[in-house]
Design an enzyme around this catalytic site. Structure first.
Site, PDB file in Angstrom:
ATOM      1  N   ARG A  59       0.811  -1.214   0.000  1.00 22.92           N
ATOM      2  CA  ARG A  59       0.000   0.000   0.000  1.00 22.92           C
ATOM      3  C   ARG A  59       0.848   1.268   0.000  1.00 22.92           C
ATOM      4  O   ARG A  59       0.392   2.320  -0.425  1.00 22.92           O
ATOM      5  CB  ARG A  59      -1.002  -0.038   1.156  1.00 22.92           C
ATOM      6  CG  ARG A  59      -2.098  -1.090   0.903  1.00 22.92           C
ATOM      7  CD  ARG A  59      -3.018  -1.284   2.095  1.00 22.92           C
ATOM      8  NE  ARG A  59      -2.343  -1.852   3.235  1.00 22.92           N
ATOM      9  CZ  ARG A  59      -2.197  -3.160   3.470  1.00 22.92           C
ATOM     10  NH1 ARG A  59      -2.682  -4.029   2.625  1.00 22.92           N
ATOM     11  NH2 ARG A  59      -1.571  -3.586   4.547  1.00 22.92           N
ATOM     12  N   GLU A  96       5.937  -9.931  13.591  1.00 21.16           N
ATOM     13  CA  GLU A  96       5.313 -10.541  14.761  1.00 21.16           C
ATOM     14  C   GLU A  96       5.254 -12.054  14.601  1.00 21.16           C
ATOM     15  O   GLU A  96       5.249 -12.800  15.561  1.00 21.16           O
ATOM     16  CB  GLU A  96       3.878 -10.018  14.953  1.00 21.16           C
ATOM     17  CG  GLU A  96       3.702  -8.519  14.989  1.00 21.16           C
ATOM     18  CD  GLU A  96       3.617  -7.873  13.618  1.00 21.16           C
ATOM     19  OE1 GLU A  96       2.646  -8.095  12.882  1.00 21.16           O
ATOM     20  OE2 GLU A  96       4.556  -7.144  13.265  1.00 21.16           O
TER      21      GLU A  96
END
Length: 176
Positions: A59, A96
């Site tokens: 994005r 993560e």
């Protein structure tokens, strides 16, 4: 009058339970929302000498191209490993849920060029830091880091500011 936050859709429990996903595709789809977003992201840097805008996959490409156009600068994509043709440099970083590698063409940035780094979301700051390291390895100078959404509880802003970088985000949401 609508704010950028008004154009962002929140989807509960995506991609898994407990996550409040901040979907900026609804912002991008609306011409007023997109214009407002781009204008507000570039505003702190208008008038500053910026040679190129770097966008982080994916994005960040949408934002980076629009911001570069408005600033009259070039645009450089930083992509996931294996997506760019030609000679690249790579930077591994931790997510993560594992590790990833970002790449940029080895001739995309010249030493001393002033760079604005952009992406849609700042969470832990790992992706942004990898992008910064790639820019710096090519001799570029980061003048700022701009995001639509900041998730301050995940520490990305503190991480980047702790490294000495200016961080600008349009919207902050608590939690993950």
């Amino acid at each position: 009058m609508k704010s950028v936050a008004d154009y962002i859709r929140t989807i509960a429990d995506f991609p898994h339970e407990g996550i409040m996903f901040r979907d900026v595709t609804t912002l991008f789809a609306d011409p007023r929302g997109m214009r407002l977003c781009v204008d507000q992201m570039l505003h702190p840097y208008a008038g500053e000498p910026i040679d190129k805008v770097v966008g982080l996959e994916a994005r960040g490409f949408i934002l980076g191209g629009a911001i570069a156009h408005q600033l009259g600068t070039g645009f450089v994509p930083i992509r996931k490993k294996g997506k760019l043709p030609g000679t690249v440099i790579s930077e591994a970083y931790t997510l993560e849920y594992g590790e990833a590698i970002m790449e940029v063409h080895d001739d995309a940035i010249q030493p001393g060029e002033r760079i604005l780094l952009v992406d849609d979301l700042l969470a832990t700051g790992g992706t942004a830091e990898a992008g910064i390291k790639l820019v710096e390895r090519l001799g570029g100078v980061i003048t700022g880091c701009a995001f639509i959404v900041d998730l301050p509880d995940l520490g990305g802003r503190k991480r980047l500011e702790g490294l000495g970088f200016d961080v600008h985000a349009l919207v902050a949401y608590e939690g993950a």
